[in-house]
Design a protein around this motif. Structure first.
Motif, mmCIF file in Angstrom:
data_model
loop_
_atom_site.group_PDB
_atom_site.id
_atom_site.type_symbol
_atom_site.label_atom_id
_atom_site.label_comp_id
_atom_site.label_asym_id
_atom_site.label_seq_id
_atom_site.Cartn_x
_atom_site.Cartn_y
_atom_site.Cartn_z
ATOM 1 N N LYS A 105 -4.687 4.227 -12.397
ATOM 2 C CA LYS A 105 -5.357 3.076 -11.805
ATOM 3 C C LYS A 105 -4.938 2.823 -10.358
ATOM 4 C CE LYS A 105 -5.706 0.599 -16.232
ATOM 5 N NZ LYS A 105 -5.320 -0.649 -16.954
ATOM 6 N N LEU A 106 -3.788 3.337 -9.955
ATOM 7 C CA LEU A 106 -3.263 3.025 -8.625
ATOM 8 C C LEU A 106 -4.171 3.615 -7.550
ATOM 9 C CD1 LEU A 106 -0.927 1.681 -7.117
ATOM 10 C CD2 LEU A 106 0.232 3.896 -7.112
ATOM 11 N N HIS A 107 -4.578 2.766 -6.602
ATOM 12 C CA HIS A 107 -5.507 3.190 -5.557
ATOM 13 C C HIS A 107 -4.850 3.084 -4.183
ATOM 14 C CE1 HIS A 107 -6.051 -1.112 -4.802
ATOM 15 N NE2 HIS A 107 -6.297 -1.261 -6.092
ATOM 16 N N ALA A 108 -5.570 3.512 -3.173
ATOM 17 C CA ALA A 108 -5.027 3.562 -1.816
ATOM 18 C C ALA A 108 -4.770 2.195 -1.228
ATOM 19 C CB ALA A 108 -5.980 4.355 -0.911
ATOM 20 N N GLY A 109 -5.249 1.153 -1.866
ATOM 21 C CA GLY A 109 -4.965 -0.182 -1.376
ATOM 22 C C GLY A 109 -3.481 -0.497 -1.367
ATOM 23 N N PHE A 110 -2.698 0.199 -2.205
ATOM 24 C CA PHE A 110 -1.268 -0.048 -2.226
ATOM 25 C C PHE A 110 -0.617 0.368 -0.906
ATOM 26 C CE2 PHE A 110 3.180 0.648 -3.488
ATOM 27 C CZ PHE A 110 3.428 -0.552 -4.121
ATOM 28 N N ILE A 111 -1.200 1.332 -0.224
ATOM 29 C CA ILE A 111 -0.692 1.705 1.101
ATOM 30 C C ILE A 111 -0.863 0.533 2.065
ATOM 31 C CG2 ILE A 111 -0.986 3.299 3.036
ATOM 32 C CD1 ILE A 111 -1.912 5.391 1.045
ATOM 33 N N LEU A 112 -1.999 -0.162 1.974
ATOM 34 C CA LEU A 112 -2.192 -1.351 2.794
ATOM 35 C C LEU A 112 -1.174 -2.434 2.463
ATOM 36 C CD1 LEU A 112 -6.084 -1.793 2.930
ATOM 37 C CD2 LEU A 112 -4.563 -0.854 4.673
ATOM 38 N N VAL A 113 -0.764 -2.508 1.207
ATOM 39 C CA VAL A 113 0.248 -3.488 0.810
ATOM 40 C C VAL A 113 1.568 -3.207 1.533
ATOM 41 C CG1 VAL A 113 1.622 -4.335 -1.126
ATOM 42 C CG2 VAL A 113 -0.824 -3.922 -1.417
ATOM 43 N N ILE A 114 1.960 -1.944 1.561
ATOM 44 C CA ILE A 114 3.197 -1.577 2.259
ATOM 45 C C ILE A 114 3.086 -1.890 3.746
ATOM 46 C CG2 ILE A 114 4.749 0.333 2.824
ATOM 47 C CD1 ILE A 114 3.919 1.643 0.192
ATOM 48 N N LEU A 115 1.944 -1.547 4.339
ATOM 49 C CA LEU A 115 1.744 -1.828 5.765
ATOM 50 C C LEU A 115 1.741 -3.336 6.037
ATOM 51 C CD1 LEU A 115 -1.024 0.806 6.628
ATOM 52 C CD2 LEU A 115 1.437 0.938 7.103
ATOM 53 N N ALA A 116 1.141 -4.107 5.131
ATOM 54 C CA ALA A 116 1.127 -5.559 5.309
ATOM 55 C C ALA A 116 2.535 -6.137 5.223
ATOM 56 C CB ALA A 116 0.228 -6.204 4.253
#
Length: 425
Positions: free
Chosen positions: A251-262
């Motif tokens: 289920k893990l999507h690329a949005g988690f990369i945005l979480v780290i960047l945020a």
């Protein structure tokens, strides 16, 4: 003959006497007390919550209740039943959220961790938004409304426009962030210009956003899917969906990369930028910041713009990542309010919020495993989360339970008053 000089020091203050600063507002003092603890208090708060959760699990377990009926004849059966109930529940929590060691291969066994990160992604960015507002001395409890407006904006771009892959996703994400920032900016602007309290404003705007999005979902030509009877949007186009990081089985999507960047961005903003310095100064004492020449009203507007944008990113995660098949007015899934808990647990520090979001994501992912394999109600997990916040908000209680010294006390340093007569001597 001149009169002898007086040897008594004058009590008249001079320029060397420390000047008093304006008194700190009570709301800011309370907020600092809640968010100003240390790591040890946080760890102990989690431990106490899990301990009380274990007691609740034991009390609601049928085997424990049956063994307790003949406790005085065979007490070891009761203790064994308690151990089996509590350990089984927490093992199921671990297997459902971190690693399932009953699986045959590593890739399948590690899948629960990816589920945890998926649940944690919107919690982290929403917690960053709430925590940033806390650092400025504001209570942003309008996460639900900001998420809904962001979800509506990102979803509309996601299903209405046919754009190239990559560009479509970027435009949808930006639209959602701007939508959340706009809704949060309304709060900051009204507080700055009219003095209205942000708690009242955010609560009311939550209702406005909910009913506005619900109306658009029921209206053909706005957000409602063509031919759909229920208030639901069309599914997102493939070009506007966050791609999976590890394949369709996860289920893990690329949005988690945005979480780290945020998280990195918020850390840099608060600790390395001049705007972040002004945020923290206003949060510590707006009166002193105003005396220092800072435009406190504009700081409130800027803070709510950034806070709303981060909460808007949480809404984007839901629409373009978690539920890309179409959303309803319940797309926020309570994340806007859970973000307050995450921000408190993380002490309003970016990386603390990041860790707290993962912890709550683990609770959410593992809670279903506890219910399925052990029959433990999911409500127990909610109770544990609530207890964590209770203990986090009451550091003296945790210190009293574990007999810890009060680390907040500091010896007061007295500065002597130096007068002209004493300096001359």
């Amino acid at each position: 003959m001149s009169a002898p000089e007086s040897t008594t020091a004058s009590t008249t203050p001079t320029s060397s006497t420390p000047t008093s600063t304006p008194e700190q507002p009570r709301a800011n003092a309370i907020l600092k007390e809640i968010t100003g603890g240390n790591v040890l208090i946080t760890v102990l708060a989690v431990f106490l919550a899990l301990l009380i959760g274990g007691v609740l699990i034991a009390l609601t377990n049928e085997d424990v209740q049956a063994a307790a009926g003949y406790f005085f004849s065979r007490p070891q059966d009761t203790f064994l039943a308690i151990w089996n109930a509590v350990s089984g529940a927490y093992v199921a929590l671990f297997q459902g959220s971190i690693y399932n060691f009953r699986r045959d291969d590593f890739l399948t066994a590690i899948r629960p961790l990816t589920d945890t990160l998926t649940y944690a992604a919107p919690l982290i960015v929403a917690g960053l938004g709430v925590g940033l507002a806390f650092r400025v001395g504001m209570f942003n409890i309008g996460g639900r409304g900001q998420m809904l407006i962001a979800a509506a904006a990102a979803g509309w771009v996601g299903f209405s426009f046919e754009l190239p892959w990559g560009i479509h996703l970027i435009v949808a994400v930006i639209a959602g962030i701007l939508g959340g920032a706009f809704w949060g900016g309304i709060v900051g602007l009204l507080k700055a210009r009219t003095g209205a309290h942000e708690v009242i404003l955010t609560i009311m705007l939550n209702y406005v956003a909910f009913y506005l999005v619900a109306y658009m979902l029921r209206t053909p030509g706005l957000l409602q899917a063509p031919g759909q009877v229920n208030p639901k949007s069309p599914p997102m186009l493939e070009t506007a969906i966050f791609p999976s990081l590890f394949g369709p089985a996860y289920k893990l999507h690329a949005g988690f990369i945005l979480v780290i960047l945020a998280t990195i961005f918020v850390w840099w903003l608060l600790n390395r930028s001049s705007l972040g310095f002004r945020f923290r100064a206003v949060g510590e004492n707006p009166n002193a910041a105003r005396v220092a020449g800072m435009d406190v009203k504009n700081i409130y507007v800027y803070a709510m713009l950034v806070s709303g944008g981060l909460l808007g990113l949480a809404g984007v995660m839901q629409v373009l990542g978690t539920v890309p098949t179409g959303f309803s007015s319940g797309i926020d899934a309570g994340i806007g309010f859970d973000a307050i808990t995450v921000a408190l647990l993380g002490r309003s520090r970016p990386w603390g919020i990041f860790a707290a979001g993962i912890l709550f994501g683990a609770f959410k992912a593992g809670g279903y495993s506890m219910q399925a394999s052990q029959g433990v109600p999911v409500d127990v997990v909610t109770i544990v989360q609530s207890l964590i916040v209770l203990f986090i908000a009451a550091p003296p209680l945790v210190r009293a339970i574990f007999f810890l010294p009060d680390g907040t006390r500091r010896r007061r340093r007295t500065t002597p008053i130096v007068t002209k007569e004493v300096a001359a001597k």
